[in-house]
Design a protein around this motif. Structure first.
Motif, PDB file in Angstrom:
ATOM      1  N   ASP A 181       0.766 -54.014  78.279  1.00  0.00           N
ATOM      2  CA  ASP A 181       1.400 -53.917  76.961  1.00  0.00           C
ATOM      3  C   ASP A 181       0.992 -55.089  76.067  1.00  0.00           C
ATOM      4  N   GLU A 182       0.887 -56.270  76.661  1.00  0.00           N
ATOM      5  CA  GLU A 182       0.460 -57.440  75.881  1.00  0.00           C
ATOM      6  C   GLU A 182      -0.972 -57.259  75.388  1.00  0.00           C
ATOM      7  N   TYR A 183      -1.851 -56.824  76.292  1.00  0.00           N
ATOM      8  CA  TYR A 183      -3.248 -56.594  75.913  1.00  0.00           C
ATOM      9  C   TYR A 183      -3.348 -55.531  74.820  1.00  0.00           C
ATOM     10  N   LEU A 184      -2.585 -54.453  74.987  1.00  0.00           N
ATOM     11  CA  LEU A 184      -2.658 -53.353  74.026  1.00  0.00           C
ATOM     12  C   LEU A 184      -2.173 -53.790  72.648  1.00  0.00           C
ATOM     13  N   ASP A 241       0.786 -47.557  66.879  1.00  0.00           N
ATOM     14  CA  ASP A 241       1.905 -48.106  67.646  1.00  0.00           C
ATOM     15  C   ASP A 241       1.611 -47.945  69.137  1.00  0.00           C
ATOM     16  N   PRO A 242       1.823 -48.984  69.936  1.00  0.00           N
ATOM     17  CA  PRO A 242       1.483 -48.913  71.364  1.00  0.00           C
ATOM     18  C   PRO A 242       2.125 -47.742  72.097  1.00  0.00           C
ATOM     19  N   GLU A 243       3.420 -47.542  71.905  1.00  0.00           N
ATOM     20  CA  GLU A 243       4.123 -46.480  72.621  1.00  0.00           C
ATOM     21  C   GLU A 243       3.636 -45.098  72.193  1.00  0.00           C
ATOM     22  N   ILE A 244       3.423 -44.935  70.898  1.00  0.00           N
ATOM     23  CA  ILE A 244       2.940 -43.642  70.395  1.00  0.00           C
ATOM     24  C   ILE A 244       1.555 -43.345  70.948  1.00  0.00           C
ATOM     25  N   LEU A 245       0.715 -44.365  70.979  1.00  0.00           N
ATOM     26  CA  LEU A 245      -0.652 -44.183  71.465  1.00  0.00           C
ATOM     27  C   LEU A 245      -0.656 -43.778  72.940  1.00  0.00           C
ATOM     28  N   ILE A 246       0.178 -44.423  73.739  1.00  0.00           N
ATOM     29  CA  ILE A 246       0.254 -44.086  75.164  1.00  0.00           C
ATOM     30  C   ILE A 246       0.796 -42.672  75.349  1.00  0.00           C
ATOM     31  N   LYS A 247       1.799 -42.301  74.556  1.00  0.00           N
ATOM     32  CA  LYS A 247       2.356 -40.947  74.652  1.00  0.00           C
ATOM     33  C   LYS A 247       1.313 -39.898  74.296  1.00  0.00           C
ATOM     34  N   MET A 269     -10.377 -48.191  68.595  1.00  0.00           N
ATOM     35  CA  MET A 269     -10.207 -48.443  70.021  1.00  0.00           C
ATOM     36  C   MET A 269      -9.638 -47.185  70.667  1.00  0.00           C
ATOM     37  N   ALA A 270      -9.720 -47.130  71.992  1.00  0.00           N
ATOM     38  CA  ALA A 270      -9.213 -45.967  72.717  1.00  0.00           C
ATOM     39  C   ALA A 270      -8.351 -46.418  73.885  1.00  0.00           C
ATOM     40  N   VAL A 271      -7.366 -45.597  74.191  1.00  0.00           N
ATOM     41  CA  VAL A 271      -6.542 -45.796  75.380  1.00  0.00           C
ATOM     42  C   VAL A 271      -6.671 -44.545  76.241  1.00  0.00           C
ATOM     43  N   ALA A 272      -6.991 -44.737  77.501  1.00  0.00           N
ATOM     44  CA  ALA A 272      -7.129 -43.613  78.427  1.00  0.00           C
ATOM     45  C   ALA A 272      -6.041 -43.690  79.490  1.00  0.00           C
ATOM     46  N   VAL A 273      -5.404 -42.558  79.739  1.00  0.00           N
ATOM     47  CA  VAL A 273      -4.433 -42.439  80.827  1.00  0.00           C
ATOM     48  C   VAL A 273      -5.076 -41.590  81.920  1.00  0.00           C
ATOM     49  N   ALA A 327      -6.457 -41.269  73.744  1.00  0.00           N
ATOM     50  CA  ALA A 327      -5.967 -41.355  72.364  1.00  0.00           C
ATOM     51  C   ALA A 327      -6.725 -42.470  71.657  1.00  0.00           C
ATOM     52  N   LEU A 328      -7.040 -42.232  70.406  1.00  0.00           N
ATOM     53  CA  LEU A 328      -7.789 -43.204  69.614  1.00  0.00           C
ATOM     54  C   LEU A 328      -6.889 -43.838  68.560  1.00  0.00           C
ATOM     55  N   SER A 329      -7.167 -45.087  68.279  1.00  0.00           N
ATOM     56  CA  SER A 329      -6.476 -45.766  67.182  1.00  0.00           C
ATOM     57  C   SER A 329      -7.523 -46.247  66.185  1.00  0.00           C
ATOM     58  N   PRO A 330      -7.326 -45.983  64.897  1.00  0.00           N
ATOM     59  CA  PRO A 330      -6.072 -45.551  64.261  1.00  0.00           C
ATOM     60  C   PRO A 330      -5.881 -44.036  64.163  1.00  0.00           C
ATOM     61  N   ASP A 331      -6.822 -43.227  64.652  1.00  0.00           N
ATOM     62  CA  ASP A 331      -6.759 -41.775  64.466  1.00  0.00           C
ATOM     63  C   ASP A 331      -5.448 -41.162  64.949  1.00  0.00           C
ATOM     64  N   HIS A 332      -5.000 -41.573  66.144  1.00  0.00           N
ATOM     65  CA  HIS A 332      -3.804 -40.979  66.742  1.00  0.00           C
ATOM     66  C   HIS A 332      -2.584 -41.889  66.664  1.00  0.00           C
TER      67      HIS A 332
END
Length: 211
Positions: free
Chosen positions: A65-68, A188-194, A82-86, A180-185
């Motif tokens: 969460d700190e890194y994100l 906010d960290p929680e929204i991006l992870i969801k 940037m992108a976040v992958a689950v 999920a991509l930011s800023p496209d999606h």
């Protein structure tokens, strides 16, 4: 003269008692100082444990969460992507059921090693839940979809390779990935992870090794 000597003797005894008390207090102070130093060293040793997954050594959810948060701020500041992958492992439960939890732990450790080997040097791999089989990846500077897709393909291909679970036995698993991509999606960290989590479940519905 005798009385004088007695007084002098009593004074000397009193000074000796004061010195003994001072010496005891010094010893106590040194003991407390030693304990303070020991506690400081032990706290320094324990600090990384609060931020790392005990099994794989990867960042845990707290550090992730700190890194994100920092990476999202950097993305906003420099107007990059940037992108976040689950990642959720497929057929992992079979490993635990068929070969035991120690075999499952070996697989999780190897998954962590393989992920770190295929991502870029500045990407961040994390294990958010010490009791689960999910992994997160932060991909800074995700310039376009091709970069993200290529990374996801490498992850799928490396996880598809058999895992040695001991005694010459190999297990095969897969992985479903949501991105999920930011800023496209969202920013906010929680929204991006969801968003990434929802995409992962959609991928899982489509079958193993999907993204």
């Amino acid at each position: 003269m005798i009385v004088y000597k007695n007084k002098k003797f009593k004074t000397a005894k009193k000074e000796e008692s004061i010195m003994e008390i001072s010496f005891v207090l010094l010893i106590i102070a040194l003991i407390f100082m030693g304990l303070s130093i020991w506690l400081f060293i032990e706290n320094r040793k324990l600090r990384p444990m609060a931020f790392l997954d005990a099994l794989t050594g990867l960042p845990n959810r707290r550090l992730f969460d700190e890194y994100l948060t920092k990476e999202l701020a950097r993305t906003k500041r420099f107007k990059t992507k940037m992108a976040v992958a689950v990642l959720d492992l497929d057929k992992f439960k079979r490993v635990n059921d068929n070969y035991g939890h120690s075999a499952g732990d070996k697989v999780l450790i190897e998954v962590a090693a393989r992920l770190k080997a295929v991502v870029r040097s500045y990407d961040i791999v994390a294990r958010p839940n010490s009791a689960g089989d999910e992994f997160y990846v932060i991909m800074p500077d995700a310039k376009n979809d091709l970069v993200v897709s290529a990374m996801a393909e490498r992850i799928v291909n490396t996880i598809k390779q058999p895992f040695n679970v001991g005694y010459g036995v190999e297990a095969e698993i897969g992985v479903s990935i949501g991105i999920a991509l930011s800023p496209d999606h969202g920013a906010d960290p929680e929204i991006l992870i969801k968003q990434a989590d929802s995409a992962m479940y959609e991928a899982k519905k489509n079958g193993y090794d999907d993204l």
